[in-house]
Design an enzyme around this catalytic site. Sequence first.
Site, PDB file in Angstrom:
ATOM      1  N   LEU A   1      16.089 -54.862  -8.554  1.00 34.60           N
ATOM      2  CA  LEU A   1      15.015 -54.916  -7.614  1.00 34.60           C
ATOM      3  C   LEU A   1      13.523 -54.750  -8.090  1.00 34.60           C
ATOM      4  CD1 LEU A   1      16.739 -52.801  -4.622  1.00 34.60           C
ATOM      5  CD2 LEU A   1      16.720 -55.396  -5.005  1.00 34.60           C
ATOM      6  N   HIS A   2      12.586 -55.527  -7.523  1.00 34.75           N
ATOM      7  CA  HIS A   2      11.345 -55.286  -8.231  1.00 34.75           C
ATOM      8  C   HIS A   2      10.319 -55.191  -6.994  1.00 34.75           C
ATOM      9  CE1 HIS A   2      11.305 -59.714  -7.290  1.00 34.75           C
ATOM     10  NE2 HIS A   2      12.234 -59.956  -8.280  1.00 34.75           N
TER      11      HIS A   2
ATOM     12  N   HIS B   1      11.186 -57.721  -4.121  1.00 35.52           N
ATOM     13  CA  HIS B   1      12.229 -57.295  -3.082  1.00 35.52           C
ATOM     14  C   HIS B   1      11.492 -56.215  -2.130  1.00 35.52           C
ATOM     15  CE1 HIS B   1      14.699 -58.666  -6.694  1.00 35.52           C
ATOM     16  NE2 HIS B   1      15.351 -59.087  -5.550  1.00 35.52           N
TER      17      HIS B   1
ATOM     18  N   GLN C   1      27.451 -68.629  -6.928  1.00 39.53           N
ATOM     19  CA  GLN C   1      26.280 -69.410  -6.916  1.00 39.53           C
ATOM     20  C   GLN C   1      25.758 -69.740  -8.310  1.00 39.53           C
ATOM     21  OE1 GLN C   1      24.200 -66.410  -4.830  1.00 39.53           O
ATOM     22  NE2 GLN C   1      22.282 -66.861  -5.988  1.00 39.53           N
TER      23      GLN C   1
ATOM     24  N   LYS D   1       9.590 -67.515  -2.579  1.00 36.51           N
ATOM     25  CA  LYS D   1       9.925 -67.722  -4.100  1.00 36.51           C
ATOM     26  C   LYS D   1      10.912 -68.807  -4.232  1.00 36.51           C
ATOM     27  CE  LYS D   1      10.411 -66.489  -8.390  1.00 36.51           C
ATOM     28  NZ  LYS D   1      11.732 -66.695  -8.720  1.00 36.51           N
ATOM     29  N   ASP D   2      11.966 -68.550  -3.262  1.00 36.93           N
ATOM     30  CA  ASP D   2      13.158 -69.610  -3.685  1.00 36.93           C
ATOM     31  C   ASP D   2      13.040 -70.224  -2.156  1.00 36.93           C
ATOM     32  OD1 ASP D   2      15.009 -68.282  -5.829  1.00 36.93           O
ATOM     33  OD2 ASP D   2      14.457 -66.615  -4.458  1.00 36.93           O
TER      34      ASP D   2
ATOM     35  N   VAL E   1       5.504 -62.450  -4.330  1.00 35.59           N
ATOM     36  CA  VAL E   1       4.614 -61.536  -4.855  1.00 35.59           C
ATOM     37  C   VAL E   1       4.672 -61.703  -6.350  1.00 35.59           C
ATOM     38  CG1 VAL E   1       4.713 -58.881  -5.463  1.00 35.59           C
ATOM     39  CG2 VAL E   1       5.637 -59.847  -3.144  1.00 35.59           C
TER      40      VAL E   1
ATOM     41  N   SER F   1      10.180 -61.865 -10.683  1.00 34.53           N
ATOM     42  CA  SER F   1      11.760 -62.324 -10.694  1.00 34.53           C
ATOM     43  C   SER F   1      12.477 -61.471 -11.654  1.00 34.53           C
ATOM     44  CB  SER F   1      11.764 -63.820 -11.582  1.00 34.53           C
ATOM     45  OG  SER F   1      13.030 -64.114 -11.763  1.00 34.53           O
TER      46      SER F   1
ATOM     47  N   ARG G   1      14.568 -62.284 -13.504  1.00 34.99           N
ATOM     48  CA  ARG G   1      14.917 -62.754 -14.951  1.00 34.99           C
ATOM     49  C   ARG G   1      13.727 -62.732 -15.670  1.00 34.99           C
ATOM     50  NH1 ARG G   1      17.808 -66.811 -11.534  1.00 34.99           N
ATOM     51  NH2 ARG G   1      20.154 -66.756 -12.198  1.00 34.99           N
TER      52      ARG G   1
HETATM   53  P1  AMP Z   1      17.319 -62.443  -5.756  1.00 37.36           P
HETATM   54  O1  AMP Z   1      18.005 -60.807  -5.841  1.00 37.36           O
HETATM   55  O2  AMP Z   1      16.508 -62.862  -6.969  1.00 37.36           O
HETATM   56  O3  AMP Z   1      18.506 -63.352  -5.449  1.00 37.36           O
HETATM   57  O4  AMP Z   1      16.415 -62.380  -4.380  1.00 37.36           O
HETATM   58  C1  AMP Z   1      16.660 -61.622  -3.541  1.00 37.36           C
HETATM   59  C2  AMP Z   1      15.545 -62.151  -2.505  1.00 37.36           C
HETATM   60  O5  AMP Z   1      14.378 -61.625  -2.888  1.00 37.36           O
HETATM   61  C3  AMP Z   1      15.367 -63.760  -2.177  1.00 37.36           C
HETATM   62  O6  AMP Z   1      15.197 -63.925  -0.652  1.00 37.36           O
HETATM   63  C4  AMP Z   1      14.286 -63.988  -3.005  1.00 37.36           C
HETATM   64  O7  AMP Z   1      13.581 -65.113  -2.615  1.00 37.36           O
HETATM   65  C5  AMP Z   1      13.404 -62.885  -2.794  1.00 37.36           C
HETATM   66  N1  AMP Z   1      12.167 -62.590  -4.043  1.00 37.36           N
HETATM   67  C6  AMP Z   1      12.458 -63.027  -5.161  1.00 37.36           C
HETATM   68  N2  AMP Z   1      11.392 -62.714  -6.088  1.00 37.36           N
HETATM   69  C7  AMP Z   1      10.565 -62.510  -4.903  1.00 37.36           C
HETATM   70  C8  AMP Z   1       9.030 -62.457  -5.159  1.00 37.36           C
HETATM   71  N3  AMP Z   1       8.470 -62.689  -6.350  1.00 37.36           N
HETATM   72  N4  AMP Z   1       8.277 -62.465  -4.052  1.00 37.36           N
HETATM   73  C9  AMP Z   1       8.931 -62.247  -2.799  1.00 37.36           C
HETATM   74  N5  AMP Z   1      10.286 -62.429  -2.874  1.00 37.36           N
HETATM   75  C10 AMP Z   1      10.904 -62.275  -3.797  1.00 37.36           C
END
Ligand code: AMP
Length: 278
Positions: free
Chosen positions: A30-31, A34, A58, A146-147, A173, A182, A184
């Site tokens: 988480l960042h 999130h 996925q 972002k996605d 963000v 991200s 990643r």
């Molecule tokens: P993930 O853990 O990468 O699968 O992302 C979980 C959720 O966080 C998804 O709905 C992403 O679109 C969202 N998310 C990922 N990066 C960001 C970001 N930089 N800003 C806002 N939401 C994000």
Amino acid sequence: MDLIIARNRDDLVKARTGGEVALVPTMGALHEGHRSLIRLARARADRVVVSIFVNPLQFGPSEDFSRYPRTFDADLEVCRSEGVDVVFHPSAGDMYHPDRQVSLRSGRMGEIVEGASRPGHFDGVLTVVLKLFNLVQPHVAIFGQKDAQQLALIRRMVADLDVPVEIIGAPTVREPDGLALSSRNRYLSAADRQVALALSRALRAGAAEPVPSRIRAAAHAVLDAAGPELDVDYLVLVDPATFTEVQESYTGEAVLAVAAKVGSTRLIDNVTLTLNPT
Ligand code: AMP
């Protein structure tokens, strides 16, 4: 109230209570992105459930499932500090029965743009998200812009299958220098990170232009100037609801989206822009 950690589906069902529930699905690590989703969830509901599940469905066979960052203890601290009520952290074995037969197909929209590069990815996303909706039974669910294609497909799934949940999209963000946050990004070396900045720079250059041909050209110019370390997968200007390329005469909101590899790390980014009649 203390944070409840539900490590399997039974725990989660036991943790259900009344009131409005908001779900924030994540893969952990988480960042601040999130956190922003969790804050939106907090503002929208009595109870906030964050799922942390690196969904094997996925990831393609040559993708980074096994090396995807897993930082559960730090994630719990983030959730505690944001006042999350329940963290749902199941194992893959608990989520997917070995005898599983039925899953979702994302259709044509899941096979284009990001889906063309990652066959089956969106089928896996929609299958897990529908399972999470059924398990958590949220009133609202928050997803990041972002996605953008994922968000569009989840809206499509909810509409096509009459899923009783409200979907909220949250803005991306970014780091102060423009890099979209991200999980990643932690794979990037300092040098990679500099190269990666070309993504957000290209999107800004595109967004400053008025019409599709100029938007695409300005963004491509920035990507081309980044040199061979940036391995561009796609740059598209699409209708946010369908992810099909927009024509020169298109007006209204459009998404300029990019994907590229820096070293072995694949990054995506996008901006929403408004095309006015000329
Ligand atoms: P993930 O853990 O990468 O699968 O992302 C979980 C959720 O966080 C998804 O709905 C992403 O679109 C969202 N998310 C990922 N990066 C960001 C970001 N930089 N800003 C806002 N939401 C994000």
